[in-house]
Design a protein around this motif. Structure first.
Motif, PDB file in Angstrom:
ATOM      1  N   ALA A  75      37.755  -4.097 -45.702  1.00  0.00           N
ATOM      2  CA  ALA A  75      37.830  -4.600 -44.335  1.00  0.00           C
ATOM      3  C   ALA A  75      37.843  -6.115 -44.360  1.00  0.00           C
ATOM      4  O   ALA A  75      37.305  -6.740 -45.266  1.00  0.00           O
ATOM      5  CB  ALA A  75      36.638  -4.102 -43.519  1.00  0.00           C
ATOM      6  N   ASP A  76      38.438  -6.681 -43.361  1.00  0.00           N
ATOM      7  CA  ASP A  76      38.477  -8.125 -43.214  1.00  0.00           C
ATOM      8  C   ASP A  76      37.332  -8.510 -42.285  1.00  0.00           C
ATOM      9  O   ASP A  76      37.518  -8.693 -41.097  1.00  0.00           O
ATOM     10  CB  ASP A  76      39.832  -8.544 -42.654  1.00  0.00           C
ATOM     11  CG  ASP A  76      40.100 -10.015 -42.806  1.00  0.00           C
ATOM     12  OD1 ASP A  76      39.476 -10.641 -43.688  1.00  0.00           O
ATOM     13  OD2 ASP A  76      40.934 -10.542 -42.061  1.00  0.00           O
ATOM     14  N   ASN A  77      36.134  -8.581 -42.848  1.00  0.00           N
ATOM     15  CA  ASN A  77      34.931  -8.854 -42.071  1.00  0.00           C
ATOM     16  C   ASN A  77      34.976 -10.280 -41.540  1.00  0.00           C
ATOM     17  O   ASN A  77      35.080 -11.226 -42.308  1.00  0.00           O
ATOM     18  CB  ASN A  77      33.699  -8.650 -42.947  1.00  0.00           C
ATOM     19  CG  ASN A  77      32.407  -8.741 -42.177  1.00  0.00           C
ATOM     20  OD1 ASN A  77      32.397  -9.114 -41.013  1.00  0.00           O
ATOM     21  ND2 ASN A  77      31.327  -8.380 -42.832  1.00  0.00           N
ATOM     22  N   PRO A  78      34.890 -10.463 -40.210  1.00  0.00           N
ATOM     23  CA  PRO A  78      34.974 -11.819 -39.660  1.00  0.00           C
ATOM     24  C   PRO A  78      33.762 -12.680 -40.001  1.00  0.00           C
ATOM     25  O   PRO A  78      33.839 -13.895 -39.912  1.00  0.00           O
ATOM     26  CB  PRO A  78      35.088 -11.595 -38.151  1.00  0.00           C
ATOM     27  CG  PRO A  78      34.551 -10.243 -37.919  1.00  0.00           C
ATOM     28  CD  PRO A  78      34.797  -9.460 -39.159  1.00  0.00           C
ATOM     29  N   PHE A  79      32.657 -12.081 -40.400  1.00  0.00           N
ATOM     30  CA  PHE A  79      31.463 -12.865 -40.678  1.00  0.00           C
ATOM     31  C   PHE A  79      31.276 -13.165 -42.158  1.00  0.00           C
ATOM     32  O   PHE A  79      30.266 -13.727 -42.551  1.00  0.00           O
ATOM     33  CB  PHE A  79      30.232 -12.170 -40.088  1.00  0.00           C
ATOM     34  CG  PHE A  79      30.262 -12.173 -38.583  1.00  0.00           C
ATOM     35  CD1 PHE A  79      29.894 -13.294 -37.874  1.00  0.00           C
ATOM     36  CD2 PHE A  79      30.695 -11.072 -37.886  1.00  0.00           C
ATOM     37  CE1 PHE A  79      29.949 -13.322 -36.494  1.00  0.00           C
ATOM     38  CE2 PHE A  79      30.754 -11.076 -36.501  1.00  0.00           C
ATOM     39  CZ  PHE A  79      30.376 -12.215 -35.806  1.00  0.00           C
ATOM     40  N   ASP A  80      32.276 -12.796 -42.990  1.00  0.00           N
ATOM     41  CA  ASP A  80      32.255 -13.217 -44.381  1.00  0.00           C
ATOM     42  C   ASP A  80      32.693 -14.669 -44.461  1.00  0.00           C
ATOM     43  O   ASP A  80      33.553 -15.118 -43.700  1.00  0.00           O
ATOM     44  CB  ASP A  80      33.213 -12.367 -45.222  1.00  0.00           C
ATOM     45  CG  ASP A  80      32.657 -10.988 -45.515  1.00  0.00           C
ATOM     46  OD1 ASP A  80      31.435 -10.796 -45.366  1.00  0.00           O
ATOM     47  OD2 ASP A  80      33.447 -10.105 -45.878  1.00  0.00           O
ATOM     48  N   ALA A  81      32.119 -15.396 -45.390  1.00  0.00           N
ATOM     49  CA  ALA A  81      32.514 -16.783 -45.579  1.00  0.00           C
ATOM     50  C   ALA A  81      33.935 -16.832 -46.113  1.00  0.00           C
ATOM     51  O   ALA A  81      34.295 -16.106 -47.022  1.00  0.00           O
ATOM     52  CB  ALA A  81      31.564 -17.478 -46.530  1.00  0.00           C
ATOM     53  N   CYS A  82      34.748 -17.683 -45.538  1.00  0.00           N
ATOM     54  CA  CYS A  82      36.147 -17.814 -45.941  1.00  0.00           C
ATOM     55  C   CYS A  82      36.271 -18.904 -46.991  1.00  0.00           C
ATOM     56  O   CYS A  82      36.324 -20.077 -46.667  1.00  0.00           O
ATOM     57  CB  CYS A  82      37.020 -18.162 -44.745  1.00  0.00           C
ATOM     58  SG  CYS A  82      37.087 -16.886 -43.511  1.00  0.00           S
ATOM     59  N   GLY A  83      36.294 -18.515 -48.227  1.00  0.00           N
ATOM     60  CA  GLY A  83      36.510 -19.473 -49.304  1.00  0.00           C
ATOM     61  C   GLY A  83      35.255 -20.232 -49.679  1.00  0.00           C
ATOM     62  O   GLY A  83      34.156 -19.978 -49.184  1.00  0.00           O
ATOM     63  N   PRO A  84      35.406 -21.204 -50.577  1.00  0.00           N
ATOM     64  CA  PRO A  84      34.251 -21.952 -51.068  1.00  0.00           C
ATOM     65  C   PRO A  84      33.659 -22.897 -50.036  1.00  0.00           C
ATOM     66  O   PRO A  84      32.556 -23.409 -50.220  1.00  0.00           O
ATOM     67  CB  PRO A  84      34.820 -22.721 -52.270  1.00  0.00           C
ATOM     68  CG  PRO A  84      36.277 -22.813 -52.027  1.00  0.00           C
ATOM     69  CD  PRO A  84      36.647 -21.590 -51.237  1.00  0.00           C
ATOM     70  N   GLU A  85      34.383 -23.121 -48.938  1.00  0.00           N
ATOM     71  CA  GLU A  85      33.862 -24.020 -47.904  1.00  0.00           C
ATOM     72  C   GLU A  85      32.685 -23.400 -47.172  1.00  0.00           C
ATOM     73  O   GLU A  85      31.863 -24.097 -46.598  1.00  0.00           O
ATOM     74  CB  GLU A  85      34.958 -24.379 -46.895  1.00  0.00           C
ATOM     75  CG  GLU A  85      36.137 -25.106 -47.493  1.00  0.00           C
ATOM     76  CD  GLU A  85      37.173 -24.159 -48.062  1.00  0.00           C
ATOM     77  OE1 GLU A  85      37.058 -22.926 -47.858  1.00  0.00           O
ATOM     78  OE2 GLU A  85      38.094 -24.641 -48.733  1.00  0.00           O
ATOM     79  N   GLY A  86      32.616 -22.073 -47.140  1.00  0.00           N
ATOM     80  CA  GLY A  86      31.507 -21.371 -46.518  1.00  0.00           C
ATOM     81  C   GLY A  86      31.591 -21.280 -45.012  1.00  0.00           C
ATOM     82  O   GLY A  86      30.591 -21.032 -44.344  1.00  0.00           O
ATOM     83  N   LYS A  87      32.758 -21.473 -44.441  1.00  0.00           N
ATOM     84  CA  LYS A  87      32.924 -21.400 -42.989  1.00  0.00           C
ATOM     85  C   LYS A  87      33.311 -19.984 -42.600  1.00  0.00           C
ATOM     86  O   LYS A  87      34.248 -19.402 -43.124  1.00  0.00           O
ATOM     87  CB  LYS A  87      33.993 -22.384 -42.503  1.00  0.00           C
ATOM     88  CG  LYS A  87      33.709 -23.819 -42.895  1.00  0.00           C
ATOM     89  CD  LYS A  87      32.371 -24.290 -42.377  1.00  0.00           C
ATOM     90  CE  LYS A  87      32.122 -25.717 -42.803  1.00  0.00           C
ATOM     91  NZ  LYS A  87      30.790 -26.162 -42.529  1.00  0.00           N
ATOM     92  N   SER A  88      32.593 -19.418 -41.658  1.00  0.00           N
ATOM     93  CA  SER A  88      32.807 -18.043 -41.240  1.00  0.00           C
ATOM     94  C   SER A  88      33.680 -17.996 -39.991  1.00  0.00           C
ATOM     95  O   SER A  88      33.444 -18.725 -39.024  1.00  0.00           O
ATOM     96  CB  SER A  88      31.460 -17.386 -40.954  1.00  0.00           C
ATOM     97  OG  SER A  88      31.625 -16.151 -40.323  1.00  0.00           O
ATOM     98  N   ARG A  89      34.664 -17.121 -40.018  1.00  0.00           N
ATOM     99  CA  ARG A  89      35.560 -16.946 -38.871  1.00  0.00           C
ATOM    100  C   ARG A  89      34.804 -16.400 -37.674  1.00  0.00           C
ATOM    101  O   ARG A  89      35.019 -16.822 -36.531  1.00  0.00           O
ATOM    102  CB  ARG A  89      36.691 -15.999 -39.281  1.00  0.00           C
ATOM    103  CG  ARG A  89      37.640 -15.648 -38.168  1.00  0.00           C
ATOM    104  CD  ARG A  89      38.813 -14.845 -38.688  1.00  0.00           C
ATOM    105  NE  ARG A  89      38.438 -13.635 -39.388  1.00  0.00           N
ATOM    106  CZ  ARG A  89      38.585 -12.413 -38.904  1.00  0.00           C
ATOM    107  NH1 ARG A  89      39.078 -12.223 -37.713  1.00  0.00           N
ATOM    108  NH2 ARG A  89      38.231 -11.363 -39.620  1.00  0.00           N
ATOM    109  N   GLY A  90      33.890 -15.455 -37.896  1.00  0.00           N
ATOM    110  CA  GLY A  90      33.142 -14.854 -36.797  1.00  0.00           C
ATOM    111  C   GLY A  90      32.212 -15.842 -36.122  1.00  0.00           C
ATOM    112  O   GLY A  90      32.112 -15.881 -34.893  1.00  0.00           O
TER     113      GLY A  90
END
Length: 129
Positions: free
Chosen positions: A42-57
């Motif tokens: 699943a494409d969890n929106p609250f997972d950190a996106c990449g090494p920057e650690g910014k969450s989409r959710g």
């Protein structure tokens, strides 16, 4: 009877290819039966996106709830966009909140990779849509 995807003529189920156009059918394998224990990625929106650690959710929730203050931009590290968002909400008497709500909903609708490309890795100082 099955239909050839190339010439759309019908051939017997036992045929390995179309006798009219020569198209070779792929071997038909039946998918495994559904299992409730089976998990799908699943494409969890609250997972950190990449090494920057910014969450989409988190960014989307900030944009929906208090986006009028530009908090989502400050969270992403785009300070100039946050300040511009505050100025826009003062000039428009709070109508800027409508745009930030739409932006938050669109963030929830995109994938983590799209979010990372558009908002985190983008050189744009004010990414809106």
């Amino acid at each position: 009877m099955k239909q050839c995807p190339r010439c759309h003529r019908y051939v017997n189920d036992t045929e390995r290819g179309c006798s009219y156009c020569g198209y070779e059918f792929e071997s038909q394998t039946t998918p495994p039966p559904y299992s409730p224990q089976q998990t799908y990625p699943a494409d969890n929106p609250f997972d950190a996106c990449g090494p920057e650690g910014k969450s989409r959710g988190v960014t989307a929730l900030l944009a929906i709830l208090i986006g009028v203050l530009g908090v989502q931009y400050f969270y992403l590290g785009k300070t100039s966009a946050g300040i511009l968002s505050i100025i826009l909400s003062l000039v428009t008497c709070g109508l800027w909140q409508i745009i930030t709500i739409i932006q938050g909903v669109l963030m929830f609708c995109m994938t983590n990779e799209q979010f990372r490309q558009k908002y985190v890795l983008s050189n744009s100082s004010f990414p809106v849509f």
